[in-house]
Design an enzyme around this catalytic site. Sequence first.
Site, short mmCIF file in Angstrom:
data_model
loop_
_atom_site.label_atom_id
_atom_site.label_comp_id
_atom_site.label_asym_id
_atom_site.label_seq_id
_atom_site.Cartn_x
_atom_site.Cartn_y
_atom_site.Cartn_z
N GLY A 1 0.84 -1.22 0.00
CA GLY A 1 0.00 0.00 0.00
C GLY A 1 0.86 1.25 0.00
O GLY A 1 2.10 1.18 0.08
N ASP B 1 9.41 5.14 7.54
CA ASP B 1 9.16 6.44 8.18
C ASP B 1 8.22 7.32 7.36
O ASP B 1 7.97 8.47 7.72
CB ASP B 1 10.49 7.16 8.43
CG ASP B 1 11.29 7.35 7.15
OD1 ASP B 1 10.77 7.02 6.06
OD2 ASP B 1 12.45 7.82 7.24
N GLY B 2 7.77 6.81 6.23
CA GLY B 2 6.84 7.60 5.41
C GLY B 2 7.51 8.68 4.58
O GLY B 2 6.85 9.46 3.91
N ASP C 1 3.96 -4.67 -7.45
CA ASP C 1 3.38 -3.43 -6.92
C ASP C 1 3.95 -2.21 -7.62
O ASP C 1 3.47 -1.09 -7.41
CB ASP C 1 3.59 -3.33 -5.40
CG ASP C 1 5.04 -3.51 -5.00
OD1 ASP C 1 5.62 -4.57 -5.32
OD2 ASP C 1 5.61 -2.60 -4.39
P1 AMP Z 1 8.95 0.78 -3.38
O1 AMP Z 1 9.90 -0.35 -3.60
O2 AMP Z 1 9.58 2.12 -3.13
O3 AMP Z 1 7.95 0.86 -4.48
O4 AMP Z 1 8.14 0.47 -2.01
C1 AMP Z 1 7.61 -0.77 -1.66
C2 AMP Z 1 6.67 -0.62 -0.48
O5 AMP Z 1 7.34 -0.10 0.64
C3 AMP Z 1 5.50 0.32 -0.74
O6 AMP Z 1 4.39 -0.16 -0.04
C4 AMP Z 1 5.99 1.62 -0.17
O7 AMP Z 1 4.96 2.49 0.20
C5 AMP Z 1 6.75 1.14 1.06
N1 AMP Z 1 7.82 2.06 1.46
C6 AMP Z 1 9.00 2.28 0.85
N2 AMP Z 1 9.73 3.19 1.50
C7 AMP Z 1 8.98 3.58 2.57
C8 AMP Z 1 9.18 4.48 3.65
N3 AMP Z 1 10.30 5.19 3.78
N4 AMP Z 1 8.19 4.61 4.56
C9 AMP Z 1 7.06 3.90 4.46
N5 AMP Z 1 6.81 3.02 3.48
C10 AMP Z 1 7.76 2.85 2.55
MG MG Z 2 6.38 0.93 -5.13
#
Ligand code: AMP
Ligand code: MG
Length: 511
Positions: free
Chosen positions: A105, A140-141, A267
């Site tokens: 998500g 950390d969002g 995703d």
């Molecule tokens: P990504 O590989 O960047 O597409 O991220 C994969 C998942 O990890 C997604 O659900 C992102 O929202 C979550 N995510 C990545 N980095 C962060 C972060 N720093 N804080 C919260 N969620 C993260």
């Molecule tokens: Mg992603």
Amino acid sequence: MDSSLVVEQITPTSVPTPVDLGLRFDNSFAQLPGAFYTRLAPTGLSDPYLVGFSESAAALIGVSADANRQALVDVVSGNRPLAGTDPLAAVYSGHQFGVYVPRLGDGRALLLGEAIGPSGEHWELQLKGAGKTPYSRMGDGRAVLRSSIREFLGSEALHHLGVPTTRALAVVGSDQPVFRETTETAAVVLRMSPSFIRFGSFEYFYWTKQHDALRQLADYVLDHFYPECRDDPQPYLAFLEQVARRTARLVAHWQGVGFCHGVLNTDNMSVLGLTIDYGPFAFMDSFDAGYICNHSDVNGRYAYNMQPQIAHWNLYALGQALVGLTDDIDATKAAIDSYLKEYSRAASAMFCAKLGLETMQANDDLLVTGVIDLLQAEHTDWTNFWRMLSTFRVDGSDGDAVRDSFIDRARFDAWAVRYRERLRAEGSVDTERAKRMNRVNPKYIVRNHLAEIAIRAASASTSSGGGTRDFSEVERLLKVLERPYDELPEFESYAQDPPDWARTLELSCSS
Ligand code: AMP
Ligand code: MG
């Protein structure tokens, strides 16, 4: 009643006034039931500043930086709401490095709403790095400045190269610290896309057995983005086939410009066939078919030459999620496998165009594999080789610039004989062919070292403690990347092979 709660509710300064950018919104995703998302506002950043702005992306929704600079910074930083929006974090799941992860998500992204541009197009506006959400897991969002600048430049560059992608309107930074391998600073990218729905959005509802929601999601996507599939006797199968075909064309484009996504988890696959979620992406400099841009990808699952088959694998994950709607396993497989033919057609067309051929002949694939073998053997610069190939002369009277770029001249000559024959056979005219080739073989791409130079200038004050941040290189580089097929003599250095110091640059998932 606890009186402190009453005081909290009437404190006037706690609710910032919304920013009105004069945009019209139609927040259709937010009209779906609550199972699809969690409504929440962004978490603001302290003392934000504008790092980058894309005029061409902003024009899509009728926004200009000059008129709205401070308002934009307030909105993108999450410090003030944007009038007309209804922010939410969407839920999805997905296969990461081949393993199903039941709940992902928007862990750091927020969908603000769907703006209607001057030409009537709908654009979802999304903040990436806007704070924690219920889907943040251990994160950390936040997003760091480095990766936010890279996403901004990468997505705008791909768009101007003609590759389907989400867009990036602006990057806003703050000195607020963010902890990764080292301490960095926070930034937010304002991204735009007709939709941010992913393969993983469908997987989530399939694997949690929410069949009605799955159908609702499929109907939403069909009605908004694939209306032609409604005329098909099997609309969901038709939809799957269209996603497969769009994905095939997307990947053929990537291969052509030497783009490596880096994290092709399901995703990170758009159901609209767009490049989405830029992490440790890279455009290849010197060619290596097995190039892995993401140093966390130890097995090379997402290496350059794996992208075509990984996209097909990912389509199986989407197809599996849709099987309850398509109700026919064989037909579902056939819809997914339409990827194979479409990829093969799109890749052949792409490489014929890169070679400057006007027609496609049976043996052209050999000419393509021949040239790729040459580049592989000497790790030639992908972009510069193709660009230079437009100087090749059918009568052999050229200054041998292409030939001279190889060490093994005999090997090049053997290939050149076949290329020349093939060009002669279709009566190719050098000047015309060169023009055609220069429209498909770019001169300027986001080379890692160019992004790095812009990032270092933009990060200056944190590393040296007191230096001033300089965003002018982000702006200059964007200007170059907006014209990737033109000759820009004043920016010749932006087309050069990477300097030695850039060879050790590493890209990771920790963005
Ligand atoms: P990504 O590989 O960047 O597409 O991220 C994969 C998942 O990890 C997604 O659900 C992102 O929202 C979550 N995510 C990545 N980095 C962060 C972060 N720093 N804080 C919260 N969620 C993260
Ligand atoms: Mg992603």
